[in-house]
Design an enzyme around this catalytic site. Structure first.
Site, PDB file in Angstrom:
ATOM      1  N   LYS A  96       0.977  -1.147   0.019  1.00 16.19           N
ATOM      2  CA  LYS A  96       0.188   0.023  -0.111  1.00 16.19           C
ATOM      3  C   LYS A  96       0.925   1.393   0.063  1.00 16.19           C
ATOM      4  CE  LYS A  96      -4.045  -2.311   0.790  1.00 16.19           C
ATOM      5  NZ  LYS A  96      -3.269  -3.555   0.881  1.00 16.19           N
ATOM      6  N   LYS A 377      -1.731  20.980 -46.012  1.00 19.25           N
ATOM      7  CA  LYS A 377      -3.559  20.967 -45.869  1.00 19.25           C
ATOM      8  C   LYS A 377      -3.993  22.879 -47.541  1.00 19.25           C
ATOM      9  CE  LYS A 377      -7.754  20.508 -43.105  1.00 19.25           C
ATOM     10  NZ  LYS A 377      -7.585  19.368 -42.962  1.00 19.25           N
ATOM     11  N   LYS A 380       1.371  27.417 -48.690  1.00 17.67           N
ATOM     12  CA  LYS A 380       1.624  28.891 -48.064  1.00 17.67           C
ATOM     13  C   LYS A 380       1.527  30.344 -48.990  1.00 17.67           C
ATOM     14  CE  LYS A 380       5.102  28.065 -45.631  1.00 17.67           C
ATOM     15  NZ  LYS A 380       6.054  28.114 -44.851  1.00 17.67           N
ATOM     16  N   ASP A 402      -3.262   8.267 -41.120  1.00 16.88           N
ATOM     17  CA  ASP A 402      -4.271   8.512 -41.569  1.00 16.88           C
ATOM     18  C   ASP A 402      -5.031   8.192 -39.753  1.00 16.88           C
ATOM     19  OD1 ASP A 402      -6.242  11.256 -41.298  1.00 16.88           O
ATOM     20  OD2 ASP A 402      -7.211  10.665 -42.684  1.00 16.88           O
ATOM     21  N   ILE A 404      -8.815   8.362 -39.144  1.00 23.54           N
ATOM     22  CA  ILE A 404      -9.961   7.830 -39.597  1.00 23.54           C
ATOM     23  C   ILE A 404     -10.273   8.252 -40.571  1.00 23.54           C
ATOM     24  CG2 ILE A 404     -11.463   9.543 -38.355  1.00 23.54           C
ATOM     25  CD1 ILE A 404     -13.436   7.485 -37.117  1.00 23.54           C
ATOM     26  N   ILE A 406     -14.144   8.031 -43.005  1.00 19.86           N
ATOM     27  CA  ILE A 406     -15.392   7.968 -42.875  1.00 19.86           C
ATOM     28  C   ILE A 406     -15.859   7.964 -44.856  1.00 19.86           C
ATOM     29  CG2 ILE A 406     -17.691   9.620 -42.401  1.00 19.86           C
ATOM     30  CD1 ILE A 406     -16.426   8.755 -39.956  1.00 19.86           C
ATOM     31  N   GLY A 408     -13.507   9.101 -46.583  1.00 17.78           N
ATOM     32  CA  GLY A 408     -12.168   8.399 -47.371  1.00 17.78           C
ATOM     33  C   GLY A 408     -11.461  10.091 -47.769  1.00 17.78           C
ATOM     34  N   SER A 410     -11.099  12.737 -47.134  1.00 20.57           N
ATOM     35  CA  SER A 410      -9.204  13.663 -46.660  1.00 20.57           C
ATOM     36  C   SER A 410      -8.246  13.204 -47.564  1.00 20.57           C
ATOM     37  CB  SER A 410      -9.035  14.299 -45.932  1.00 20.57           C
ATOM     38  OG  SER A 410     -10.351  13.444 -44.336  1.00 20.57           O
TER      39      SER A 410
HETATM   40  O1  LIG Z   1     -15.651  11.609 -35.811  1.00 22.07           O
HETATM   41  C1  LIG Z   1     -15.176  11.610 -36.514  1.00 22.07           C
HETATM   42  C2  LIG Z   1     -15.319  11.766 -37.989  1.00 22.07           C
HETATM   43  C3  LIG Z   1     -14.276  12.431 -38.982  1.00 22.07           C
HETATM   44  N1  LIG Z   1     -13.131  13.026 -38.254  1.00 22.07           N
HETATM   45  C4  LIG Z   1     -11.854  13.814 -39.441  1.00 22.07           C
HETATM   46  O2  LIG Z   1     -12.489  14.186 -40.567  1.00 22.07           O
HETATM   47  C5  LIG Z   1     -12.183  12.455 -41.459  1.00 22.07           C
HETATM   48  C6  LIG Z   1     -12.048  11.942 -41.691  1.00 22.07           C
HETATM   49  O3  LIG Z   1     -13.483  12.252 -42.797  1.00 22.07           O
HETATM   50  P1  LIG Z   1     -13.030  11.934 -44.044  1.00 22.07           P
HETATM   51  O4  LIG Z   1     -14.594  12.109 -44.336  1.00 22.07           O
HETATM   52  O5  LIG Z   1     -12.708  10.916 -44.224  1.00 22.07           O
HETATM   53  O6  LIG Z   1     -12.008  13.055 -44.685  1.00 22.07           O
HETATM   54  C7  LIG Z   1     -10.467  12.473 -41.010  1.00 22.07           C
HETATM   55  O7  LIG Z   1      -9.154  12.767 -40.910  1.00 22.07           O
HETATM   56  C8  LIG Z   1     -11.025  13.311 -39.198  1.00 22.07           C
HETATM   57  O8  LIG Z   1     -10.073  14.602 -39.176  1.00 22.07           O
HETATM   58  C9  LIG Z   1     -13.004  12.919 -36.846  1.00 22.07           C
HETATM   59  O9  LIG Z   1     -12.063  13.847 -36.686  1.00 22.07           O
HETATM   60  N2  LIG Z   1     -14.362  12.489 -36.689  1.00 22.07           N
END
Ligand SMILES: O=c1ccn([C@@H]2O[C@H](COP(=O)(O)O)[C@@H](O)[C@H]2O)c(=O)[nH]1
Length: 481
Positions: A96, A377, A380, A402, A404, A406, A408, A410
């Protein structure tokens, strides 16, 4: 072998959830061991306890305080006692300990000199105190959640019945270490308390204490039903202290073991035949990444509710993986999960998709000793006006990291920028796949996507482990169509 595996092997070998407290308490020394030399008497007594019990228990738990109370000879006695325990049976040192400034040296002492497998810790100084113990990956800690003494109630049941401090300790400590490395010490005679802790921490090992303090009122079956996990284990039961002063100790322990095993099988045969509603998800097939999924949820990366996505669609969840950078332990686990996938792929460079995945891509680049680049993204309007940051040679192959998937969109935009700079992109590695055909869409564009887990796996795991309720689970399922 790590503590958890050693314990599982020991439970299996001796078919026992029982553990024995090895305490040189002179007050409990049986009369027939007494002579002029108290240390020798205690030593003989403890050795005979080990001899009599080694085939019927799964662990030993010496309490440091009893040894320290005997001075230097007591510490020597501790070392002799530890040496007398068969090496395949894990040792949990009940210390403890809770001092922050000595936690590193104490961890070194118990884990590298005394070589015990686990140690009990007090939670009040938080994760900073526990972390130095968890760097010893083969050893474990048990966090004290509650004790059964009446004097502790004012603290442990504070401030509300809904969320008393002891449950807050359980919730908070889930973020400190994996279920293999961090268990809970629960002292109680009350099955309800045990059941509340089990529902908050379905995956944790619980070391029960003080369960026999209720005397003949104790119903071991109720205790087991409240504390066992869905596999019928995950709960360590103490041998009652007064047994050690009785003759024929081995016989008593064997009948206690039989009583517990019988109660266990009754509980499981009853629950498998009674007509209760059960979720239509398997509680047996745990996801291999269950621990990481639970941690991501516990640190707030996975949220359930109504969230509008970038596409304008409303989802019953939102994933915010940007939070992992503030929790190094979870971040490390996330990197390991990506690393396993990357190890099977061939590439010259890693690329992260800004901004969310840049910390992860950086961590992976350092781990794999692989150079990193990232597509900007926005370009500049000043300076180098580079589209891709970092150095590379056209013709090289890049693995894209990457967070996630969703739609695809991004990741595909990022990959196209890389390709426009003369790089080859084939593999895309993400933590979470939302499914709904996104991987197939990416494949149509020439990208092979790999994910650690899917959202369906996440929600099923969270539901099985009691983190989300049925309504949240069903809302997710409906959103998947
Ligand atoms: O729940 C979520 C949903 C999305 N994101 C952000 O979006 C992109 C993915 O979205 P796509 O439609 O596949 O482009 C992911 O990289 C996140 O930046 C999130 O954070 N949370």
């Amino acid at each position: 072998m790590n503590f958890f595996d050693k314990l599982q092997a020991s439970i299996f070998q001796n078919q026992s959830l029982l553990f024995v407290g090895l305490d040189p308490n002179p007050e409990l020394l049986p009369a027939d061991y007494k002579s002029e030399d108290i240390i020798a008497d205690l030593h003989n007594w403890l050795e005979s306890i080990i001899r009599e019990t080694a085939d019927f228990v799964c662990a030993y738990k010496p309490t440091l305080g009893f040894y320290e109370a005997l001075g230097v000879p007591g510490l020597e006695l501790l070392e002799k006692t530890l040496a007398a325990i068969p090496s395949h049976i894990p040792i949990i040192l009940d210390a403890k300990h809770s001092d922050l400034n000595t936690s590193s040296v104490f961890a070194r002492r118990v884990f590298t000199q005394l070589n015990v497998d686990a140690v009990t810790l007090s939670p009040y100084t938080g994760q900073d105190h526990v972390a130095p113990f968890l760097v010893y990956l083969d050893q474990a800690v048990f966090i004290l959640c509650c004790t059964s003494n009446a004097g502790a109630e004012a603290l442990q049941k504070y401030p509300t019945e809904e969320l008393p401090l002891y449950l807050q300790v359980v919730k908070e400590s889930r973020n400190w270490g994996t279920p293999e490395q961090l268990g809970l010490e629960v002292g109680t005679t009350n099955p309800e308390i045990l059941a509340r802790i089990r529902s908050v921490a379905p995956e944790r090992l619980i070391m029960a204490r003080s369960i026999w303090a209720g005397g003949s009122n104790i119903n071991i079956k109720e205790i087991l039903a409240a504390g066992l996990n869905s596999h019928g284990d995950g709960l360590l039961i103490p041998v009652p202290q007064d047994m050690f002063s009785q003759p024929k100790l081995a016989d008593h322990i064997q009948s206690l073991r039989a009583e517990i095993n019988q109660a266990k099988s009754e509980i499981f045969s009853e629950t498998s035949t009674c007509a209760v509603w059960l979720p239509d998800v398997s509680v047996v097939n745990l996801h291999p990444q269950q621990d990481l999924i639970l941690k991501l949820y516990d640190v707030g990366c996975i949220m359930f509710g109504s969230f509008v996505q970038a596409s304008g669609a409303t989802f019953p969840y939102y994933i915010d993986l940007r939070k992992i950078i503030s929790n190094p332990q979870v971040f490390n686990q996330v990197l390991t999960a990506y690393e396993k996938i990357l190890n099977s792929l061939e590439f010259d460079r890693l690329a992260g998709i800004p901004y969310g995945s840049l910390p992860t891509a950086t961590g992976l680049s350092l781990r794999l000793h692989c150079p990193l680049i990232f597509p900007r993204k926005e370009v500049k309007a000043h300076g180098t006006r580079r589209l891709i940051e970092g150095n590379f040679d056209p013709g090289e192959t890049v693995a894209v990291v990457d967070d996630i998937l969703i739609t695809g969109k991004s990741v595909m935009e990022g990959a196209e920028k890389l390709k426009s700079a003369g790089l080859n992109v084939r593999d895309i590695i993400v933590l979470i796949d939302h499914e709904q055909g996104v991987k197939a869409r990416l494949l149509d564009h020439g990208y092979q996507a790999h994910s650690v887990f899917t959202l369906a796996e996440i929600t099923e795991t969270l539901y099985q482990c009691g983190r989300i309720n049925q309504a949240q689970f069903l809302a997710f399922r409906e959103s998947q169509g």
